[in-house]
Design an enzyme around this catalytic site. Structure first.
Site, PDB file in Angstrom:
ATOM      1  N   SER A  24       0.828  -1.214   0.000  1.00 27.90           N
ATOM      2  CA  SER A  24       0.000   0.000   0.000  1.00 27.90           C
ATOM      3  C   SER A  24       0.861   1.262   0.000  1.00 27.90           C
ATOM      4  O   SER A  24       0.332   2.374  -0.074  1.00 27.90           O
ATOM      5  CB  SER A  24      -0.937   0.003   1.218  1.00 27.90           C
ATOM      6  OG  SER A  24      -0.209  -0.174   2.409  1.00 27.90           O
ATOM      7  N   ASN A 111      -1.980  -2.616  13.242  1.00 24.36           N
ATOM      8  CA  ASN A 111      -3.449  -2.499  13.226  1.00 24.36           C
ATOM      9  C   ASN A 111      -3.935  -1.241  13.948  1.00 24.36           C
ATOM     10  O   ASN A 111      -4.820  -0.547  13.460  1.00 24.36           O
ATOM     11  CB  ASN A 111      -4.093  -3.750  13.839  1.00 24.36           C
ATOM     12  CG  ASN A 111      -3.779  -4.986  13.027  1.00 24.36           C
ATOM     13  OD1 ASN A 111      -3.224  -4.885  11.931  1.00 24.36           O
ATOM     14  ND2 ASN A 111      -4.105  -6.160  13.555  1.00 24.36           N
ATOM     15  N   THR A 156     -41.389  24.260  -9.436  1.00 23.44           N
ATOM     16  CA  THR A 156     -41.488  22.853  -9.036  1.00 23.44           C
ATOM     17  C   THR A 156     -41.631  22.096 -10.341  1.00 23.44           C
ATOM     18  O   THR A 156     -42.196  22.630 -11.303  1.00 23.44           O
ATOM     19  CB  THR A 156     -42.706  22.581  -8.133  1.00 23.44           C
ATOM     20  OG1 THR A 156     -43.892  22.895  -8.873  1.00 23.44           O
ATOM     21  CG2 THR A 156     -42.682  23.417  -6.855  1.00 23.44           C
ATOM     22  N   HIS A 157     -41.080  20.887 -10.407  1.00 24.32           N
ATOM     23  CA  HIS A 157     -41.081  20.099 -11.661  1.00 24.32           C
ATOM     24  C   HIS A 157     -40.425  20.868 -12.806  1.00 24.32           C
ATOM     25  O   HIS A 157     -40.765  20.660 -13.962  1.00 24.32           O
ATOM     26  CB  HIS A 157     -42.503  19.698 -12.076  1.00 24.32           C
ATOM     27  CG  HIS A 157     -43.322  19.131 -10.962  1.00 24.32           C
ATOM     28  ND1 HIS A 157     -43.355  17.791 -10.656  1.00 24.32           N
ATOM     29  CD2 HIS A 157     -44.121  19.740 -10.037  1.00 24.32           C
ATOM     30  CE1 HIS A 157     -44.158  17.584  -9.618  1.00 24.32           C
ATOM     31  NE2 HIS A 157     -44.619  18.758  -9.204  1.00 24.32           N
ATOM     32  N   LYS A 284     -19.280  28.743 -29.273  1.00 24.81           N
ATOM     33  CA  LYS A 284     -19.683  28.094 -28.035  1.00 24.81           C
ATOM     34  C   LYS A 284     -18.957  28.610 -26.800  1.00 24.81           C
ATOM     35  O   LYS A 284     -17.789  28.916 -26.822  1.00 24.81           O
ATOM     36  CB  LYS A 284     -19.419  26.571 -28.119  1.00 24.81           C
ATOM     37  CG  LYS A 284     -20.351  25.818 -29.032  1.00 24.81           C
ATOM     38  CD  LYS A 284     -21.801  25.830 -28.581  1.00 24.81           C
ATOM     39  CE  LYS A 284     -22.052  25.010 -27.328  1.00 24.81           C
ATOM     40  NZ  LYS A 284     -22.187  23.585 -27.603  1.00 24.81           N
ATOM     41  N   ASN A 286     -19.083  26.948 -23.096  1.00 26.09           N
ATOM     42  CA  ASN A 286     -19.688  25.803 -22.406  1.00 26.09           C
ATOM     43  C   ASN A 286     -19.469  25.864 -20.895  1.00 26.09           C
ATOM     44  O   ASN A 286     -18.395  26.258 -20.442  1.00 26.09           O
ATOM     45  CB  ASN A 286     -19.096  24.498 -22.937  1.00 26.09           C
ATOM     46  CG  ASN A 286     -19.479  24.249 -24.390  1.00 26.09           C
ATOM     47  OD1 ASN A 286     -20.553  24.678 -24.826  1.00 26.09           O
ATOM     48  ND2 ASN A 286     -18.608  23.594 -25.123  1.00 26.09           N
ATOM     49  N   GLU A 291     -20.597  21.422 -14.973  1.00 21.56           N
ATOM     50  CA  GLU A 291     -20.839  20.042 -15.439  1.00 21.56           C
ATOM     51  C   GLU A 291     -19.911  19.066 -14.731  1.00 21.56           C
ATOM     52  O   GLU A 291     -20.313  17.973 -14.327  1.00 21.56           O
ATOM     53  CB  GLU A 291     -20.640  19.939 -16.958  1.00 21.56           C
ATOM     54  CG  GLU A 291     -21.772  20.575 -17.758  1.00 21.56           C
ATOM     55  CD  GLU A 291     -21.440  20.696 -19.250  1.00 21.56           C
ATOM     56  OE1 GLU A 291     -22.373  20.790 -20.027  1.00 21.56           O
ATOM     57  OE2 GLU A 291     -20.247  20.706 -19.623  1.00 21.56           O
ATOM     58  N   TYR A 318      -8.950  -7.037  12.406  1.00 29.48           N
ATOM     59  CA  TYR A 318      -8.384  -6.518  11.159  1.00 29.48           C
ATOM     60  C   TYR A 318      -8.347  -7.604  10.081  1.00 29.48           C
ATOM     61  O   TYR A 318      -8.016  -8.752  10.344  1.00 29.48           O
ATOM     62  CB  TYR A 318      -6.959  -5.991  11.401  1.00 29.48           C
ATOM     63  CG  TYR A 318      -6.316  -5.467  10.130  1.00 29.48           C
ATOM     64  CD1 TYR A 318      -6.547  -4.169   9.694  1.00 29.48           C
ATOM     65  CD2 TYR A 318      -5.494  -6.292   9.351  1.00 29.48           C
ATOM     66  CE1 TYR A 318      -5.982  -3.697   8.514  1.00 29.48           C
ATOM     67  CE2 TYR A 318      -4.928  -5.827   8.169  1.00 29.48           C
ATOM     68  CZ  TYR A 318      -5.180  -4.525   7.763  1.00 29.48           C
ATOM     69  OH  TYR A 318      -4.622  -4.066   6.593  1.00 29.48           O
ATOM     70  N   GLN A 323      -7.284  -2.615   3.833  1.00 30.92           N
ATOM     71  CA  GLN A 323      -6.304  -1.741   3.192  1.00 30.92           C
ATOM     72  C   GLN A 323      -6.947  -1.007   2.010  1.00 30.92           C
ATOM     73  O   GLN A 323      -6.440   0.019   1.553  1.00 30.92           O
ATOM     74  CB  GLN A 323      -5.109  -2.578   2.729  1.00 30.92           C
ATOM     75  CG  GLN A 323      -4.004  -1.785   2.094  1.00 30.92           C
ATOM     76  CD  GLN A 323      -2.735  -2.599   1.975  1.00 30.92           C
ATOM     77  OE1 GLN A 323      -2.023  -2.781   2.958  1.00 30.92           O
ATOM     78  NE2 GLN A 323      -2.451  -3.115   0.787  1.00 30.92           N
ATOM     79  N   LYS A 326      -8.402   3.222   1.784  1.00 26.17           N
ATOM     80  CA  LYS A 326      -7.768   4.545   1.698  1.00 26.17           C
ATOM     81  C   LYS A 326      -7.962   5.302   0.403  1.00 26.17           C
ATOM     82  O   LYS A 326      -8.251   6.506   0.415  1.00 26.17           O
ATOM     83  CB  LYS A 326      -6.267   4.404   1.972  1.00 26.17           C
ATOM     84  CG  LYS A 326      -6.005   4.003   3.406  1.00 26.17           C
ATOM     85  CD  LYS A 326      -4.553   3.732   3.670  1.00 26.17           C
ATOM     86  CE  LYS A 326      -4.424   2.905   4.931  1.00 26.17           C
ATOM     87  NZ  LYS A 326      -5.009   1.528   4.797  1.00 26.17           N
TER      88      LYS A 326
HETATM   89  N1  ARG Z   1      -1.053  -1.310   5.099  1.00 26.71           N
HETATM   90  C1  ARG Z   1      -1.988  -1.844   6.034  1.00 26.71           C
HETATM   91  C2  ARG Z   1      -3.349  -1.195   5.839  1.00 26.71           C
HETATM   92  O1  ARG Z   1      -3.408  -0.192   5.233  1.00 26.71           O
HETATM   93  C3  ARG Z   1      -1.529  -1.584   7.435  1.00 26.71           C
HETATM   94  C4  ARG Z   1      -2.054  -2.541   8.433  1.00 26.71           C
HETATM   95  C5  ARG Z   1      -1.437  -3.861   8.245  1.00 26.71           C
HETATM   96  N2  ARG Z   1      -1.757  -4.764   9.293  1.00 26.71           N
HETATM   97  C6  ARG Z   1      -1.609  -6.069   9.145  1.00 26.71           C
HETATM   98  N3  ARG Z   1      -1.902  -6.807  10.136  1.00 26.71           N
HETATM   99  N4  ARG Z   1      -1.158  -6.577   8.032  1.00 26.71           N
HETATM  100  O2  ARG Z   1      -4.349  -1.687   6.260  1.00 26.71           O
END
Ligand code: ARG
Length: 463
Positions: A24, A111, A156-157, A284, A286, A291, A318, A323, A326
């Protein structure tokens, strides 16, 4: 072969494909600041509790400060084979300061570390988005202040309904954005609890001091249950939902800006800075920006559903699935901040074509409800009867190709003899707007009260 720092029992080097799937680091490097901040607080607590020495603490703190500088100066580009930002920074620290670096992970797991870093990030970003929303609200309030007597057909509408003023229309969005702001802030309050010290899932036998790390990091308190803390990502879902709702509101205003800037309406003119041309049609102009704001609502909704789906059905605690929490959050946050800033700038620089807006009120018999209310008040007619009579008045005006406000008294009386000369002050769009003085209504006096309330709220929040 060097031992991978987070693999006590894995002998061979990982497959390249595994790294590609597993690592990651290419995206969670965005958490470097929070990771360093969290590690410094954790180390300070370990030393305070006598779990590591003060010398180790000094080396760890200096090392982490130096790493932060290396990253921010671009000296360390945060590239490489590391699994994630946590391992990358710990590895760099250990190569700098030796054994003290290896002591940092005492009473901690990735974790709780990732739960901390990600939550801190979300909390910081929540504050940033909230403050951008306040700027946007101020811009909308300023526009509203200038247009409490500018008439436009309320719809409205998407059909002409009743005359309102443009300030009132803007204040509708102001109220939506205020709730958006409050939604972000209430998530902030609810989630302002520290995950660090939860370790892998069950806490730790080390005599740690979670209240201390919590307060160092600006949290109100430590979380209550470690298993929950390393398992859940509802704080991330909340920011995704808050962003989706904000963007949904932005998409509605964007849609109106697109309509209003079309040749059919021409109620507003977007600044040339916020419009684009066509590659083939020279004439044009735009509205690409609204949009795009409308379109970007799709991707933030996707991010919300994406994470809800990742989390659905996961057993505690966990799981690596998490992962996947994010990238969508990073994307939604980036999208929301940019969108709010662009919308703010675009609104501040657009031109409002008052005469076009006001003349649009002459189409659609906007004062029809006022005429029905007149008959109710004047001759005590039941509203439903008045409603049908006004329907006949509208039909007559339609036959003549005019608005009901343009019918003569004789024409009106041919349908209802009890209509008198005073009806002229009723069949008038400005009077109609100003007659709506009920609480929260559009009358200029009421709109001004709403603006005043909102300005005081803004002053209080930012003062
Ligand atoms: N890169 C991991 C994540 O974003 C970190 C946590 C990893 N923990 C584990 N027990 N492998 O979730």
């Amino acid at each position: 072969m060097a031992k991978k720092i987070a693999s006590a029992r894995i002998g061979t080097e990982s497959s390249e494909l595994l790294k590609e799937l597993n690592n990651s680091f290419p995206f969670d490097k965005a958490l470097y600041r929070e990771d360093i901040e969290g590690s410094k607080a954790h180390a300070a607590m370990l030393a305070y509790q006598g779990i590591i020495s003060n010398d180790d603490l000094a080396s760890i703190t200096n090392g982490l400060n130096k790493i932060l500088m290396e990253i921010e100066s671009g000296e360390w580009k945060l590239e490489g084979d590391d699994e994630d930002i946590h391992m990358a920074i710990e590895g760099r620290l250990t190569s700098m300061i030796g054994d003290a670096g290896k002591r940092l992970h005492t009473a901690r797991s990735r974790n709780d570390q990732v739960a901390l870093d990600f939550r801190l990030f979300v909390q910081h970003q929540t504050k940033e988005i909230s403050s951008l929303i306040l700027d946007l609200i101020q811009t909308c309030v300023d526009i509203a202040k200038d247009h409490t007597t500018t008439l436009l057909p309320g719809m409205t509408h998407l059909q002409h309904a009743q005359p309102i003023n443009f300030g009132y229309h803007m204040m509708a969005y102001v109220n939506m954005f205020k709730r958006d702001y409050e939604r972000f802030m209430s998530s902030f309050e609810r989630n302002n609890l520290s995950p660090i010290g939860c370790a892998a899932l069950a806490g730790t036998p080390h005599l740690i001091h979670r209240k201390m790390t919590a307060s160092t990091l600006g949290f109100d308190a430590p979380t209550l249950n470690c298993l929950d803390t390393v398992s859940d990502r509802d704080f991330a879902l909340e920011i995704l939902f808050n962003i989706s709702t904000l963007m949904m509101h932005i998409s509605r205003l964007s849609e109106e800006l697109i309509l209003w800037s079309s040749s059919e309406f021409r109620w507003i003119t977007l600044s040339d800075r916020h419009a684009t041309g066509s590659s083939i049609m020279p004439q044009k102009k735009n509205p690409d920006i609204p949009e795009l704001l409308r379109g970007k609502t799709g991707r933030v909704n996707g991010n919300l559903i994406g994470l809800l789906t990742v989390m659905k059905g996961l057993p505690l605690a966990y799981n690596k699935d998490m992962q996947e929490d994010k990238e969508g959050v990073f994307d939604s946050i980036r999208t929301a901040k940019l969108s709010v800033m662009v919308l703010d700038e675009m609104l501040a620089q657009m031109k409002i074509n008052i005469s076009r807006m006001e003349s649009a009120c002459m189409v659609g018999h906007l004062s029809a409800t006022d005429l029905a209310d007149y008959l109710v008040r004047k001759v005590g007619m039941p509203f439903r009867d008045a409603y049908h009579i006004v329907g006949n008045v509208v039909n007559l005006a339609e036959d003549q190709g005019i608005d009901i406000s343009e019918l003569s008294l004789e024409q009106l009386q041919s349908i209802e003899s009890r209509i008198e000369d005073d009806v002229k002050s009723i069949l008038n769009n400005r009077a109609s707007m100003n007659a709506r003085t009920s609480e929260g209504g559009t009358a200029t006096v009421r709109t001004k009260e709403q603006i005043e309330f909102m300005q005081q709220w803004l002053d209080k929040i930012s003062g």
